[in-house]
Design a protein around this motif. Structure first.
Motif, short mmCIF file in Angstrom:
data_model
loop_
_atom_site.label_atom_id
_atom_site.label_comp_id
_atom_site.label_asym_id
_atom_site.label_seq_id
_atom_site.Cartn_x
_atom_site.Cartn_y
_atom_site.Cartn_z
N GLU A 163 0.83 -1.20 0.00
CA GLU A 163 0.00 0.00 0.00
C GLU A 163 0.87 1.25 0.00
OE1 GLU A 163 -3.99 0.14 1.83
OE2 GLU A 163 -3.06 1.55 3.23
N PHE A 164 0.38 2.29 -0.67
CA PHE A 164 0.99 3.62 -0.67
C PHE A 164 0.02 4.55 0.05
CE2 PHE A 164 0.69 7.86 -2.52
CZ PHE A 164 1.97 8.33 -2.34
N LYS A 165 0.54 5.42 0.92
CA LYS A 165 -0.28 6.42 1.59
C LYS A 165 0.39 7.78 1.46
CE LYS A 165 -2.66 4.00 5.38
NZ LYS A 165 -2.79 2.70 4.87
N TYR A 166 -0.45 8.81 1.30
CA TYR A 166 0.00 10.20 1.29
C TYR A 166 -0.77 10.91 2.40
CZ TYR A 166 0.45 15.09 -0.02
OH TYR A 166 0.68 16.43 -0.01
N ILE A 167 -0.05 11.60 3.29
CA ILE A 167 -0.69 12.31 4.39
C ILE A 167 -1.22 13.63 3.85
CG2 ILE A 167 -0.49 13.14 6.77
CD1 ILE A 167 0.21 10.08 6.28
N VAL A 168 -2.54 13.72 3.73
CA VAL A 168 -3.20 14.90 3.18
C VAL A 168 -3.28 16.02 4.21
CG1 VAL A 168 -5.38 15.77 2.20
CG2 VAL A 168 -4.57 13.47 1.61
N ILE A 176 9.07 3.71 15.90
CA ILE A 176 7.93 4.62 15.85
C ILE A 176 8.26 5.76 14.89
CG2 ILE A 176 6.50 6.24 17.15
CD1 ILE A 176 6.88 4.39 19.57
N TYR A 177 7.33 5.99 13.96
CA TYR A 177 7.46 7.09 13.00
C TYR A 177 6.42 8.14 13.34
CZ TYR A 177 10.06 3.84 9.99
OH TYR A 177 10.98 2.96 9.50
N GLN A 178 6.81 9.40 13.24
CA GLN A 178 5.87 10.52 13.37
C GLN A 178 5.70 11.06 11.95
OE1 GLN A 178 4.37 11.16 16.25
NE2 GLN A 178 5.63 9.62 17.26
N VAL A 179 4.49 10.98 11.42
CA VAL A 179 4.24 11.46 10.06
C VAL A 179 3.31 12.66 10.11
CG1 VAL A 179 4.67 9.20 9.03
CG2 VAL A 179 2.34 9.84 9.66
N LYS A 180 3.45 13.51 9.08
CA LYS A 180 2.64 14.74 9.05
C LYS A 180 2.27 15.06 7.60
CE LYS A 180 6.69 17.80 9.03
NZ LYS A 180 7.53 16.86 8.37
N LYS A 181 1.44 16.07 7.46
CA LYS A 181 0.97 16.52 6.15
C LYS A 181 2.13 16.61 5.16
CE LYS A 181 -1.45 20.37 3.98
NZ LYS A 181 -2.17 21.61 4.23
N ASP A 199 3.86 14.00 3.99
CA ASP A 199 4.68 12.78 4.01
C ASP A 199 4.01 11.67 3.19
OD1 ASP A 199 6.41 14.05 5.74
OD2 ASP A 199 5.80 12.92 7.51
N CYS A 200 4.83 10.74 2.69
CA CYS A 200 4.35 9.57 1.96
C CYS A 200 4.82 8.31 2.68
CB CYS A 200 4.90 9.54 0.53
SG CYS A 200 4.33 10.90 -0.49
N LEU A 201 4.06 7.24 2.55
CA LEU A 201 4.41 5.95 3.14
C LEU A 201 4.31 4.87 2.07
CD1 LEU A 201 2.10 6.20 6.26
CD2 LEU A 201 4.55 6.69 6.20
N LEU A 202 5.32 4.02 1.98
CA LEU A 202 5.27 2.83 1.15
C LEU A 202 5.29 1.64 2.12
CD1 LEU A 202 7.82 3.77 -1.65
CD2 LEU A 202 5.32 3.67 -1.83
N ILE A 203 4.22 0.88 2.14
CA ILE A 203 4.07 -0.20 3.12
C ILE A 203 4.10 -1.54 2.39
CG2 ILE A 203 2.58 -1.15 4.90
CD1 ILE A 203 1.36 1.75 5.06
N ASP A 204 5.04 -2.39 2.74
CA ASP A 204 5.16 -3.70 2.13
C ASP A 204 4.20 -4.70 2.75
OD1 ASP A 204 7.25 -2.90 0.46
OD2 ASP A 204 8.79 -3.52 1.89
N TYR A 248 -4.87 6.73 -0.02
CA TYR A 248 -4.18 5.47 -0.19
C TYR A 248 -4.45 4.85 -1.56
CZ TYR A 248 -8.40 2.72 0.20
OH TYR A 248 -9.64 2.17 -0.05
N VAL A 249 -3.49 4.05 -2.01
CA VAL A 249 -3.63 3.22 -3.19
C VAL A 249 -3.06 1.86 -2.79
CG1 VAL A 249 -2.93 2.84 -5.58
CG2 VAL A 249 -3.28 5.17 -4.75
N SER A 250 -3.82 0.79 -3.06
CA SER A 250 -3.35 -0.54 -2.67
C SER A 250 -3.77 -1.59 -3.68
CB SER A 250 -3.87 -0.91 -1.28
OG SER A 250 -5.26 -1.14 -1.33
#
Length: 111
Positions: A58-63, A76-81, A83-88, A105-107
């Protein structure tokens, strides 16, 4: 080949049954290929942690907003507006926020 146009502000919010957390997501689109994809938004509000054991990439973009991600209790990750995440596939994440967070998200999740 196919192109699917998804007009702005379409899609139904689906309640995600998580005690102590107000989480809704919507599925805006789904491809028809042999490896189907879907996309949409998650809207997290403050509450208890929600755990996901990903069975897909999955791919996520913090809107908007910010969130804490606890990956397998190891980091632990702190993410904010912005930021992008690539999750395996196979990743285990605990999500929590003290305010709220909106993610696109796109998955390739299998239904």
């Amino acid at each position: 080949m196919t192109l699917t146009h998804i007009p702005a502000r379409t899609g139904d919010w689906i309640d995600f049954d998580a005690e102590g957390v107000d989480l809704r997501f919507t599925i805006f689109g789904r491809s028809s290929s042999s490896k189907p994809m879907k996309c949409g938004f998650y809207h997290f509000r403050s509450g208890n942690s929600i755990d996901f054991d990903y069975q897909y990439d999955e791919f996520k973009y913090i809107v908007d907003g910010e969130m804490s991600l606890n990956v397998r209790g190891d980091r632990i990750y702190q993410v904010k507006k912005g930021d992008c995440l690539l999750i395996d596939k196979g990743t285990f994440i605990g999500y929590s926020t003290s305010s709220e967070c909106v993610m696109y998200y796109v998955s390739q999740a299998q239904d």
